[in-house]
Design an enzyme around this catalytic site. Structure first.
Site, mmCIF file in Angstrom:
data_model
loop_
_atom_site.group_PDB
_atom_site.id
_atom_site.type_symbol
_atom_site.label_atom_id
_atom_site.label_comp_id
_atom_site.label_asym_id
_atom_site.label_seq_id
_atom_site.Cartn_x
_atom_site.Cartn_y
_atom_site.Cartn_z
ATOM 1 N N ASP A 172 18.169 4.299 42.084
ATOM 2 C CA ASP A 172 17.163 3.498 42.773
ATOM 3 C C ASP A 172 17.165 3.831 44.254
ATOM 4 O O ASP A 172 18.078 4.485 44.774
ATOM 5 C CB ASP A 172 17.406 1.998 42.532
ATOM 6 C CG ASP A 172 18.792 1.551 42.973
ATOM 7 O OD1 ASP A 172 19.088 1.650 44.181
ATOM 8 O OD2 ASP A 172 19.595 1.099 42.131
ATOM 9 N N GLU A 195 27.749 36.595 30.514
ATOM 10 C CA GLU A 195 27.391 35.253 31.017
ATOM 11 C C GLU A 195 27.855 35.080 32.467
ATOM 12 O O GLU A 195 27.177 34.470 33.288
ATOM 13 C CB GLU A 195 28.020 34.172 30.134
ATOM 14 C CG GLU A 195 27.343 34.032 28.783
ATOM 15 C CD GLU A 195 28.081 33.076 27.848
ATOM 16 O OE1 GLU A 195 27.411 32.397 27.054
ATOM 17 O OE2 GLU A 195 29.332 33.030 27.900
#
Ligand code: DGJ
Length: 753
Positions: free
Chosen positions: A534, A614
């Site tokens: 928030d 990777e």
């Protein structure tokens, strides 16, 4: 001047770049709302007020035979209980004599340069030149209760902020509800868009028509919650990214909240927002003031894309205070998904060293480093290193991490306590629970009484000492349960209704103490992922862990919903292992990175287990992110697809402030045989500018540049911004679900030959 007062008609007009808010003092002294909407450059709208005599909507006594004048039918700036407005009230007081009326009449006003602030509460801030404040004092007709309404006008940001204070100048009163703001809109064709969810699936968009009666988004969990978010939109029916009138409202508050829309008997819509009244009861003694948290309003006449842009800019420029809002943030690795509670100092250093080789800059030690914390039933509250895991203390580990040339970060959960902890054994009275009752437990933990300053002092001393010794560069502030059994041993019986809000004020006070004493630390909020995502938290911390769901495909939807009200720079987002630990879904490393790069980027896996290929990919990803972070965080963000309607693919775009560069990302959600033509129309570019578009396809083998298909060969498309925006860009034919593509768009000086 963004605030004008028309003396003759007593109309206040607040002007932002594209909107106007008007209100007036009526002939009997009430403050009536006139208009909030598209800009009307000049003039006042008092002619809009019209009273019609109706049954069962009474008039104030002073109105005499003026029966059309009713608080029940006129639009109000702040609604009150008990005096004939039967719609939802913002304010409800109980006076000493037990009466419950509050009829507010205009007393005075003040207009000043700059923006008001709110004691003890987070709020939008602005320089003297950036904002103006209107302060209106209203007084109760029959008691010494005063209400001060604050309006902050940030013209350039297209935003109006509101807050309210209740001052008591007489005998003690009870505040039964103190919502911050009311917006009465004289139309009944609005939809309310809310963001609902659950743990690991936060902020999913939902929309529905406002109707006679009330609809609401709320939390009674003591925090803003995973389940609903204190950001909502009211919009014209069918509004889209670029179409339809929209009103965005965001409450700068991290506790229980209410956002409610009500269509009344006359087809008018009332919207109210503020602290949830359930469980709230505040005693206001003579001379005391109660401050309700701030609500931000923004209006767009052209869809919610623009509204999101307004909130993104406002939060980055006028809400976040951390120095990191403008600085490049380090790429981090967090050990949680790799180790959970099971680690040693040696293991962490080895993980950090490995990540460092790949280009990672910040190592974060998550939960499990303190007290007897080998699982989640013990240790919370004991903010001392666990010697079995960290024989050299946090300080010793931090020294080693710093010695690698990396930054060091640490996880904390200050607001919680386990019964199996030294803290609980010493201070059982420091947690929230009522005498004679066993409390509700969640994740085996209880909630500390943050309204108690002794608790806060303990937390500041114990955690602050560790941050100082370790010279921490980053802190993740977690909170893994909601409030229940809200009862404080430090507070008398008749004031227990204050504890929910005092808890939030206590958290803010502690956060303020930490961030002001450790301004160089990068703080990240968290509550089991995005359970306290928030605007209140963003005032203290520039980023919040967006969700405990790190599945790239689910994250697309979570980040999509979050982006309506919050900037991408505020969303913590990590690349984790595949198959994903929450869903079992397999996605390519490239796609995982593409999604996490739409946020504050990092890794949350054991890099030592990555293959050679990777590792090469990860190195490339980190280089790429470092190059584009400024554009991603500082530029404008656009949603290119509607996640509710398009379940085939998702696309989003970042555009630099100067519109010279852009990054577009798209992920295939559902690969098709005999595929349709997928095309996205870009946004935010210069119509007349010429751009070069380079495609990077993400597969398990990494960027697939021009390898296998027609679109990849078009490696360097050059065309005008207008073409990219109106005709669009073809997406490649994807081979397999969850493949992704990125486009790098750069302005070039001349048309291609
Ligand atoms: C919840 C957080 O969201 C996770 O990232 C992790 O920090 C755990 N808590 C640790 O308990």
């Amino acid at each position: 001047m963004s605030i004008t007062f028309y003396e003759k008609t007593k109309v206040f007009s607040l002007q932002t770049k594209n909107s106007v808010w008007q209100m007036m003092v009526s002939k009997y002294g009430h403050l009536l709302h006139l208009y909030y909407g598209n800009k009307i450059p000049e003039g006042e709208l008092s002619y809009l007020v019209r009273g019609i005599n109706r049954g069962f909507s009474g008039a104030p006594y002073e109105a005499g035979e003026d029966r059309g004048y009713s608080l029940d039918t006129y639009p109000q700036e702040i609604s009150t209980f008990g005096v004939g407005d039967y719609r939802e009230s913002c304010l409800h007081v109980v006076h000493e004599d037990g009466s419950q009326m509050l009829e507010l009449l205009y007393d005075s006003c003040r207009i000043w340069q700059g923006k008001y602030d709110l004691p003890g509460l987070p709020a939008v801030w602005a320089g003297q030149e950036e904002a103006q404040t209107l302060e209106i004092v209203l007084k109760d007709k029959a008691s010494p209760v005063e209400v001060v309404l604050y309006y902050g006008v940030l013209e350039k940001q297209d935003v109006i902020t509101r807050a309210c204070q209740i001052r008591n100048r007489g005998a003690g009163i009870w505040l039964e509800r103190a919502l911050s703001a009311c917006l009465d809109i004289q139309r009944n064709d609005l939809e309310m868009i809310t963001f609902y969810g659950r743990h690991t699936m936060e902020r999913s968009l939902e929309r529905g028509m406002c109707r006679h009666g009330k609809i609401q988004a709320d939390s009674m969990r003591g925090v803003s919650s995973h389940q609903q978010n204190p950001f909502v939109i009211l919009c014209e029916e069918g509004a889209k990214e670029e179409w339809g009138e929209c009103y965005g409202m965001s409450l700068i508050y991290s506790g229980s909240f209410l956002a409610q829309a009500e269509v009344d008997q006359l087809d008018q819509t009332r919207f109210v927002m503020g602290i949830h009244p359930q469980g709230f009861r505040w005693r206001l003694e003579k001379g005391e003031t109660f401050t309700a948290p701030e609500v931000i309003f923004s209006y767009s006449e052209r869809g919610y894309g623009k509204l999101s842009g307004n909130f993104h800019r406002l939060y980055r420029e006028n809400l976040m205070r951390s120095k990191y809002r403008d600085q490049r943030r380090p790429v981090l690795i967090n050990n949680w998904e790799a180790t959970e509670f099971h680690f040693t100092e040696e293991g962490l250093v080895s993980l950090a060293q490995d990540a460092k080789e790949l280009g990672v800059e910040l190592f974060v030690m998550d939960d499990g480093w303190f007290g007897g914390r080998d699982h989640d039933l013990c240790g919370l509250g004991d903010w001392k290193a666990n010697p079995a895991k960290l024989p050299n203390g946090v300080e010793g580990l931090a020294r080693k991490i710093h010695g690698l040339g990396m930054q060091f970060g640490i996880w904390i959960e200050p607001e919680m306590v386990n019964e199996d902890s030294d803290l609980f054994r010493a201070h059982p009275e420091w947690c929230l629970r009522a005498p004679g009752r066993t409390p509700n437990r969640e994740r085996g933990q209880l909630v500390l009484d943050m309204s108690n300053s002794q608790v806060r002092d303990y937390l500041y001393e114990s955690i602050g000492g560790i941050l100082k010794q370790a010279q921490a560069d980053y802190v993740k502030w977690d909170m893994n349960r909601n409030l229940s059994d809200v009862w404080s041993s430090a507070c008398p019986a008749d004031r227990q209704g204050e504890i929910g809000h005092r808890y939030v004020l206590g958290v803010y006070e502690l956060m303020e103490r930490f961030v002001s004493h450790f301004p160089d630390i990068l703080w990240e909020g968290c509550s089991g992922g995005g359970g306290r995502f928030d605007a209140g938290i963003l005032y203290y911390m520039p980023q919040i862990w967006c969700s405990d769901n790190t599945d790239a495909i689910e994250r697309i939807f979570i980040q999509y919903g979050t982006s309506f009200g919050y900037p991408v720079s505020s969303m913590g987002a990590h690349v984790s292992v595949s198959p994903n630990l929450q869903t079992g879904r397999r996605t390519s490393l490239g796609t995982r990175a593409t999604v996490a790069m739409a946020g504050a980027f990092g890794y949350e896996l054991d890099t030592r287990k990555l293959s050679r290929e990777e590792r090469q990919l990860v190195k490339g990803q980190i280089r790429w992110y470092k190059q584009y972070q400024e554009l991603i965080f500082g530029g404008d963000y656009y949603r290119l697809t509607d996640a509710e309607e398009n379940r085939e693919f998702a696309a989003w775009q970042f555009v630099s402030r100067d519109q010279k560069a852009s990054v577009v990302s798209a992920v295939c959600l559902h690969a098709r045989s005999n595929p349709l033509f997928w095309r996205v129309r870009l946004k935010g570019l210069k119509e007349e500018g010429w751009y070069q578009v380079r495609e990077e396809r993400m597969t398990d083998e990494g960027p697939l540049e021009g390898k296998d298909n027609e679109t990849s060969k078009r490696e360097c498309l050059i065309c005008p911004g207008s073409a990219l925006m109106y005709a669009g860009v073809n997406l490649p034919v994807f081979w397999g679900d969850y493949e992704s593509v990125r486009y790098l768009v750069e302005e070039v000086r001349h048309q291609a030959e």
